[in-house]
Design a protein around this motif. Structure first.
Motif, PDB file in Angstrom:
ATOM      1  N   LEU A   1      -8.504  44.218 -21.028  1.00  0.00           N
ATOM      2  CA  LEU A   1      -8.668  45.493 -21.315  1.00  0.00           C
ATOM      3  C   LEU A   1      -8.889  45.555 -22.680  1.00  0.00           C
ATOM      4  CD1 LEU A   1      -6.546  47.577 -18.831  1.00  0.00           C
ATOM      5  CD2 LEU A   1      -9.000  47.120 -18.527  1.00  0.00           C
ATOM      6  N   ASN A   2      -9.496  46.799 -23.037  1.00  0.00           N
ATOM      7  CA  ASN A   2      -9.927  47.086 -24.425  1.00  0.00           C
ATOM      8  C   ASN A   2      -9.340  48.304 -25.252  1.00  0.00           C
ATOM      9  OD1 ASN A   2     -12.227  45.682 -22.943  1.00  0.00           O
ATOM     10  ND2 ASN A   2     -12.766  45.337 -25.201  1.00  0.00           N
ATOM     11  N   ARG A   3      -9.322  48.237 -26.464  1.00  0.00           N
ATOM     12  CA  ARG A   3      -8.561  49.320 -27.208  1.00  0.00           C
ATOM     13  C   ARG A   3      -9.778  49.539 -28.462  1.00  0.00           C
ATOM     14  NH1 ARG A   3      -4.011  46.097 -31.221  1.00  0.00           N
ATOM     15  NH2 ARG A   3      -5.590  44.179 -31.671  1.00  0.00           N
ATOM     16  N   TYR A   4      -9.476  50.471 -29.276  1.00  0.00           N
ATOM     17  CA  TYR A   4     -10.337  50.921 -30.497  1.00  0.00           C
ATOM     18  C   TYR A   4      -9.681  50.193 -31.562  1.00  0.00           C
ATOM     19  CZ  TYR A   4     -12.587  54.208 -27.803  1.00  0.00           C
ATOM     20  OH  TYR A   4     -13.546  55.062 -26.705  1.00  0.00           O
ATOM     21  N   TYR A   5     -10.345  49.512 -32.413  1.00  0.00           N
ATOM     22  CA  TYR A   5      -9.524  48.808 -33.702  1.00  0.00           C
ATOM     23  C   TYR A   5     -10.716  48.649 -34.869  1.00  0.00           C
ATOM     24  CZ  TYR A   5      -6.870  45.054 -35.890  1.00  0.00           C
ATOM     25  OH  TYR A   5      -5.857  44.567 -36.644  1.00  0.00           O
ATOM     26  N   ASP A   6     -10.559  49.389 -35.807  1.00  0.00           N
ATOM     27  CA  ASP A   6     -11.281  49.361 -36.917  1.00  0.00           C
ATOM     28  C   ASP A   6     -11.114  48.224 -37.558  1.00  0.00           C
ATOM     29  OD1 ASP A   6     -12.084  50.133 -39.713  1.00  0.00           O
ATOM     30  OD2 ASP A   6     -12.923  51.913 -38.756  1.00  0.00           O
ATOM     31  N   GLN A   7     -12.171  47.382 -38.361  1.00  0.00           N
ATOM     32  CA  GLN A   7     -11.859  46.254 -38.857  1.00  0.00           C
ATOM     33  C   GLN A   7     -11.294  46.343 -40.140  1.00  0.00           C
ATOM     34  OE1 GLN A   7     -12.746  43.643 -37.039  1.00  0.00           O
ATOM     35  NE2 GLN A   7     -12.808  45.373 -35.947  1.00  0.00           N
ATOM     36  N   LEU A   8     -10.983  47.669 -40.809  1.00  0.00           N
ATOM     37  CA  LEU A   8     -10.293  47.677 -42.020  1.00  0.00           C
ATOM     38  C   LEU A   8      -9.039  48.637 -42.271  1.00  0.00           C
ATOM     39  CD1 LEU A   8     -13.350  48.571 -44.312  1.00  0.00           C
ATOM     40  CD2 LEU A   8     -12.241  46.512 -44.051  1.00  0.00           C
ATOM     41  N   ASN A   9      -8.156  48.284 -42.970  1.00  0.00           N
ATOM     42  CA  ASN A   9      -6.935  49.142 -43.127  1.00  0.00           C
ATOM     43  C   ASN A   9      -6.742  49.418 -44.465  1.00  0.00           C
ATOM     44  OD1 ASN A   9      -4.369  49.988 -42.460  1.00  0.00           O
ATOM     45  ND2 ASN A   9      -3.330  48.026 -42.874  1.00  0.00           N
ATOM     46  N   ILE A  10      -7.754  50.635 -44.666  1.00  0.00           N
ATOM     47  CA  ILE A  10      -7.665  51.081 -46.089  1.00  0.00           C
ATOM     48  C   ILE A  10      -8.164  52.687 -45.903  1.00  0.00           C
ATOM     49  CG2 ILE A  10      -8.505  49.316 -47.317  1.00  0.00           C
ATOM     50  CD1 ILE A  10     -11.448  50.272 -47.416  1.00  0.00           C
ATOM     51  N   PRO A  11      -7.724  53.636 -46.598  1.00  0.00           N
ATOM     52  CA  PRO A  11      -8.293  55.056 -46.353  1.00  0.00           C
ATOM     53  C   PRO A  11      -9.897  55.174 -45.969  1.00  0.00           C
ATOM     54  CG  PRO A  11      -7.164  54.609 -48.501  1.00  0.00           C
ATOM     55  CD  PRO A  11      -7.241  53.333 -48.001  1.00  0.00           C
ATOM     56  N   ARG A  12     -10.163  56.044 -44.988  1.00  0.00           N
ATOM     57  CA  ARG A  12     -11.694  56.172 -44.707  1.00  0.00           C
ATOM     58  C   ARG A  12     -12.402  56.948 -46.105  1.00  0.00           C
ATOM     59  NH1 ARG A  12     -11.099  60.666 -40.612  1.00  0.00           N
ATOM     60  NH2 ARG A  12      -8.973  60.963 -41.892  1.00  0.00           N
ATOM     61  N   GLN A  13     -13.487  56.284 -46.494  1.00  0.00           N
ATOM     62  CA  GLN A  13     -14.206  56.568 -47.750  1.00  0.00           C
ATOM     63  C   GLN A  13     -14.358  58.107 -47.764  1.00  0.00           C
ATOM     64  OE1 GLN A  13     -14.600  53.826 -45.860  1.00  0.00           O
ATOM     65  NE2 GLN A  13     -15.378  52.162 -47.187  1.00  0.00           N
ATOM     66  N   GLU A  14     -14.801  58.610 -46.444  1.00  0.00           N
ATOM     67  CA  GLU A  14     -15.283  60.033 -46.256  1.00  0.00           C
ATOM     68  C   GLU A  14     -14.093  60.896 -46.410  1.00  0.00           C
ATOM     69  OE1 GLU A  14     -14.705  58.605 -42.056  1.00  0.00           O
ATOM     70  OE2 GLU A  14     -15.203  57.532 -44.261  1.00  0.00           O
ATOM     71  N   SER A  15     -12.768  60.605 -46.220  1.00  0.00           N
ATOM     72  CA  SER A  15     -11.787  61.251 -46.176  1.00  0.00           C
ATOM     73  C   SER A  15     -10.530  60.567 -46.824  1.00  0.00           C
ATOM     74  CB  SER A  15     -11.229  61.451 -44.579  1.00  0.00           C
ATOM     75  OG  SER A  15     -12.131  62.347 -43.858  1.00  0.00           O
ATOM     76  N   TYR A  16     -10.781  60.183 -47.934  1.00  0.00           N
ATOM     77  CA  TYR A  16      -9.785  59.393 -48.647  1.00  0.00           C
ATOM     78  C   TYR A  16      -8.597  59.983 -48.943  1.00  0.00           C
ATOM     79  CZ  TYR A  16      -8.137  56.309 -52.289  1.00  0.00           C
ATOM     80  OH  TYR A  16      -7.416  55.584 -53.300  1.00  0.00           O
ATOM     81  N   LYS A  17      -8.642  61.328 -49.596  1.00  0.00           N
ATOM     82  CA  LYS A  17      -7.371  62.016 -50.162  1.00  0.00           C
ATOM     83  C   LYS A  17      -6.488  62.357 -48.829  1.00  0.00           C
ATOM     84  CE  LYS A  17      -5.592  66.119 -52.505  1.00  0.00           C
ATOM     85  NZ  LYS A  17      -6.071  67.382 -53.219  1.00  0.00           N
TER      86      LYS A  17
END
Length: 514
Positions: free
Chosen positions: A245-261
């Motif tokens: 089965l599948n999950r959601y998985y972003d390829q990065l583990n850093i703050p989102r650029q558009e919501s950094y703060k």
């Protein structure tokens, strides 16, 4: 702060797929990016990452480092002098007594974007054909939004725009191997709920079944992305019985650029309790449900987010449909071996969906926590996806219908979840795509009265807000129908692509007054 920045820039190098692409604003502007975002110079963190530089970014950064500590220096003025701010204009004038349908038909023009020449150091990914954006701060094409927007475009007779948008998504798959969250380079590390196959269904209704053959290579590539075949994206999980089965998985583990703060502050609240917090936040963005109690281990607080541990029911239903669409496409090509392959894959996934997501106790389909090996206690409208795709049996559909009516139905339509966490994908908010999924799911099993009841409540709420504000919103408060909606990390947006699409679709479906 130095430690956060150091970790941030080291992490930037870790995403191989991501690193292959053109540099993102955080990589280009370094300390300037961090300072603009952390000092909230432009109010909304997405504004800066969508800006275009007026001159060489290297020179801009050099000047910033040289000037930033000088007396009287204004970071806000520096940004204004060196960058072109993005256009957020989607407003269409509302004339007296104009019906909501007329307004939407006028609004498509305001939401349409046409291809333009590539701008150096812009985060925007160029697309070859015109497309519709959601509206407000969402000034680019978004993946799953677009399917629901297309429902309205179809009702408005804008078939060419639908096909152009699908061609754009095919171009993104061809170039990047997947459809990103949106056509910005800072979105390339993730996708969104895979609705591309449903878009092909819609186009087949407009044209003919040959579109399944035309877009088969892109359906295959989308499937390869989600199944970790084109790259090790880690979307696939092996379940206790050996099924996939599948999950959601972003390829990065850093703050989102558009919501950094916002992300840095969330990490501060979590402390060392969740080293994967940034990825879990990003993965929730890939789900489209950013944010919701679905993803929180305590059901309440963002700092307990655990998206990558959750096997989501809606994602797996969408992939079941993708497998079924691949089966249909290969049948159209008379490739019996591949047709059989995808029929078997779809059947196996359907069995797993029944096993891992149906909760007899809750009489509802819920998510599954891979780590605890337990079904989630959070009930959400994601549980209607098995009805939308005809996966539920009649008894499960009947029980789901009762649960939906008793627990989710409100004055203005359906509440997203039963929990009010002040996150936007929780109560008391209702969202257009989930109304459509639920209404269609009920219709699939013969529950037309409840389906129409929900549609009428939702259309009435949308129309009431339109008459009082002249706008169609991103989301609505379905409990207190005199309000619009709240919650989340940005102000409520107006426009709005999928609201327009679902509203038009429901009005046409039930022949409701305009």
């Amino acid at each position: 702060m130095r430690k956060i920045i150091l970790i941030f820039f080291i992490a930037l190098q870790s995403g191989s797929l991501y690193a292959q692409q053109a540099k993102t604003p955080d990589q280009i502007y370094g300390q300037l990016f961090v300072d603009v975002q952390m000092q909230n110079v432009l109010k909304d963190g997405k504004t800066f990452v969508d800006c275009e530089p007026k001159r060489s970014p290297k020179l801009i950064l050099q000047d910033y480092i040289r000037l930033r500590k000088s007396k009287g220096f204004s970071l806000k003025d520096f940004v204004a002098n060196n960058f072109v701010f993005p256009d957020t204009n989607t407003t269409v004038a509302v004339t007296t007594n104009q019906s909501v349908v007329q307004h939407i038909n006028d609004l498509w023009t305001g939401l349409e974007r046409v291809p333009s020449g590539k701008v150096a150091n812009s985060s925007l990914l160029n697309l070859p054909y015109p497309y519709i954006v959601p509206g407000g701060r969402f000034r680019e094409i978004y993946y799953w939004d677009s399917y629901f927007t297309m429902l309205g475009l179809k009702a408005s007779g804008k078939d060419e725009v639908i096909e152009n948008m699908i061609r754009n998504f095919a171009a993104l798959i061809r170039q990047y191997g997947h459809i990103p969250n949106g056509n910005r380079n800072y979105y390339l590390s993730r996708s969104q709920p895979p609705f591309f196959a449903l878009m092909i269904d819609l186009l087949a209704q407009i044209k003919n079944k040959e579109v399944y053959i035309t877009y088969l290579p892109y359906l295959e590539k989308e499937y390869a992305y989600w199944m970790d075949k084109s790259a090790a994206t880690k979307h696939v999980m092996t379940m206790p019985d050996g099924s996939l089965l599948n999950r959601y998985y972003d390829q990065l583990n850093i703050p989102r650029q558009e919501s950094y703060k916002e992300d840095v502050l969330s990490a501060g609240e979590a402390g060392n309790q969740n080293p994967g917090l940034y990825r879990d936040i990003r993965s929730a963005a890939e789900s489209g449900w950013d944010f919701s109690s679905r993803w929180f281990s305590d059901g309440t607080q963002l700092k307990t987010i655990q998206t990558t541990q959750i096997i989501p029911v809606d994602l797996n239903c969408l992939l079941y449909h993708l497998e079924s669409t691949l089966q249909k496409s290969y049948a159209a090509k008379h490739n019996t071996a591949k047709e059989k392959l995808y029929r078997n894959l779809a059947q196996k996934r359907k069995q797993s969906i029944q096993k891992y997501f149906w909760s007899a106790r809750d009489q509802w389909y819920t998510d599954y926590n891979y780590k605890t090996k337990q079904k989630s206690a959070v009930l959400s409208l994601a549980g209607m996806f098995p009805l939308f795709f005809n996966i539920a049996d009649q008894k499960q559909a009947q029980l789901s219908k009762v649960t939906l009516e008793q627990k989710f139905l409100r004055a203005g339509g359906l509440s997203t979840t039963l929990h009010n966490t002040h996150q936007q994908w929780d109560a008391p908010n209702g969202w257009a795509p989930l109304q459509w999924i639920s209404v269609t799911g009920l219709e699939n099993y013969g529950y037309s009265d409840l389906a129409k009841n929900i549609a009428i409540r939702w259309v009435d709420l949308n129309t009431r807000v339109y008459r009082s504000t002249g706008k169609l919103m991103e989301k609505y408060n379905v409990v207190d129908i005199h309000l619009t909606a709240g919650g989340g990390e940005y102000t409520s947006q107006d426009g709005f692509g999928w609201t327009n699409g679902v509203l038009l679709g429901l009005i046409r479906k039930y022949n409701l007054p305009e």
